[in-house]
Write a protein that holds these residues in place. Structure first.
Motif, mmCIF file in Angstrom:
data_model
loop_
_atom_site.group_PDB
_atom_site.id
_atom_site.type_symbol
_atom_site.label_atom_id
_atom_site.label_comp_id
_atom_site.label_asym_id
_atom_site.label_seq_id
_atom_site.Cartn_x
_atom_site.Cartn_y
_atom_site.Cartn_z
ATOM 1 N N ARG A 18 0.844 -1.206 0.000
ATOM 2 C CA ARG A 18 0.000 0.000 0.000
ATOM 3 C C ARG A 18 0.879 1.256 0.000
ATOM 4 N N MET A 21 2.104 1.809 -3.483
ATOM 5 C CA MET A 21 1.017 2.291 -4.333
ATOM 6 C C MET A 21 0.749 3.778 -4.077
ATOM 7 N N ASP A 22 0.686 4.179 -2.815
ATOM 8 C CA ASP A 22 0.455 5.586 -2.476
ATOM 9 C C ASP A 22 1.601 6.458 -2.974
ATOM 10 N N ARG A 24 3.658 5.836 -5.527
ATOM 11 C CA ARG A 24 3.565 5.929 -6.996
ATOM 12 C C ARG A 24 2.488 6.900 -7.428
ATOM 13 N N GLU A 25 1.350 6.833 -6.771
ATOM 14 C CA GLU A 25 0.253 7.739 -7.126
ATOM 15 C C GLU A 25 0.679 9.191 -6.920
ATOM 16 N N ALA A 26 1.325 9.483 -5.799
ATOM 17 C CA ALA A 26 1.780 10.849 -5.516
ATOM 18 C C ALA A 26 2.835 11.295 -6.524
ATOM 19 N N SER A 28 3.319 10.140 -9.553
ATOM 20 C CA SER A 28 2.775 10.172 -10.914
ATOM 21 C C SER A 28 2.109 11.491 -11.267
ATOM 22 N N VAL A 29 1.559 12.176 -10.271
ATOM 23 C CA VAL A 29 0.859 13.439 -10.531
ATOM 24 C C VAL A 29 1.764 14.415 -11.278
ATOM 25 N N GLY A 41 3.022 3.201 -15.363
ATOM 26 C CA GLY A 41 2.529 3.330 -14.003
ATOM 27 C C GLY A 41 3.567 3.117 -12.928
ATOM 28 N N MET A 92 0.296 12.391 0.098
ATOM 29 C CA MET A 92 -0.720 11.719 -0.715
ATOM 30 C C MET A 92 -1.288 12.657 -1.768
ATOM 31 N N ALA A 93 -1.539 12.108 -2.927
ATOM 32 C CA ALA A 93 -2.123 12.868 -4.028
ATOM 33 C C ALA A 93 -3.443 13.482 -3.578
#
Length: 177
Positions: A18, A21-22, A24-26, A28-29, A41, A92-93
Motif C-alpha cells: 500500500r 502504491m500511495d 507511486r500515485e503521488a 505520478s501526478v 505506471g 498523498m495525491a
C-alpha cells in the motif's frame, strides 16, 4: 496546521504494498502534469523503491496527521557519520499544498536530532519539489546530474522522463550551543 498533530510511524512489512502504491500515485501526478502520461505506471520503478526500503540504515515511515496517513518517507540513517538521506518522500495525491510536507519534514528532523547533514534528490522537472526543499526546508542545491554528468553514487540510475536530470540537495544542520 498549528493545532494539528504530525507524527511518524514505522511501516509494517504488511503495509509495504500500500505504501508503494500511495508513493507511486503521488509521484505520478507531477509526471502526468509535465509529460501527459505515465507510460507503465511505475514512477518510481519498483527496483528504486525496494532498493531504498532495503538500504543499510533505511527506515520506512508513514506520515500521520492527527492519526491519519497523509504520506510517507524513506530515510537512510548513517549512525556513524550522521550524514543521512531522505531517499523517498511524498504527500498523498490530492492533499498537497496544505503545509503537510513542511510539517512532515519538521517531524523527520525532530526524529533524527543528531543528523549533521541531510541529502536528497529530485528530478529537474519537479519545480514544486525544488521550491519546497530550497525555500521551505532550507536545503541548498549542490549538484545537477544528467546523462553527461551522472551521479557518482548512483551510476546505474534508471532514466527519468525528459532529460533524466536530477538535482542533489544538502542541508547542513545547525547545532545549538
Amino acid at each position: 496546521m498549528n493545532d494539528r498533530r504530525m507524527t511518524l510511524e514505522p511501516v509494517a512489512a504488511a503495509d509495504l504494498p500500500r505504501f508503494r502504491m500511495d508513493l507511486r500515485e503521488a509521484f505520478s501526478v507531477a509526471v502526468i502534469e509535465e509529460f501527459g502520461s505515465v507510460s507503465d505506471g511505475s514512477v518510481p520503478p519498483d527496483e528504486i523503491i525496494i532498493e531504498s526500503c532495503e538500504a543499510p540504515g533505511a527506515e520506512v515511515l508513514h506520515i500521520l496527521l492527527d492519526g491519519r496517513r497523509v504520506g510517507g518517507a524513506v530515510v537512510a540513517i548513517d549512525v556513524a557519520t550522521q550524514h543521512n538521506s531522505l531517499d523517498l518522500f511524498f504527500v498523498m495525491a490530492g492533499i498537497d499544498g496544505r503545509g503537510i510536507g513542511r510539517g512532515a519534514w519538521s517531524a523527520i528532523e525532530a526524529r533524527y536530532p543528531e543528523t549533521k547533514v541531510w541529502t536528497t534528490h529530485t528530478p529537474y522537472f519537479e519545480k514544486r519539489n525544488i521550491h519546497f526543499y530550497v525555500n521551505k526546508c532550507g536545503f541548498k542545491i549542490v549538484a545537477y546530474y544528467h546523462a553527461r554528468h551522472p551521479d557518482p553514487h548512483r551510476p546505474d540510475q534508471p532514466s527519468l522522463p525528459g532529460d533524466g536530470g536530477m538535482f542533489r540537495f544538502e542541508k547542513v544542520m545547525a547545532k545549538g550551543e
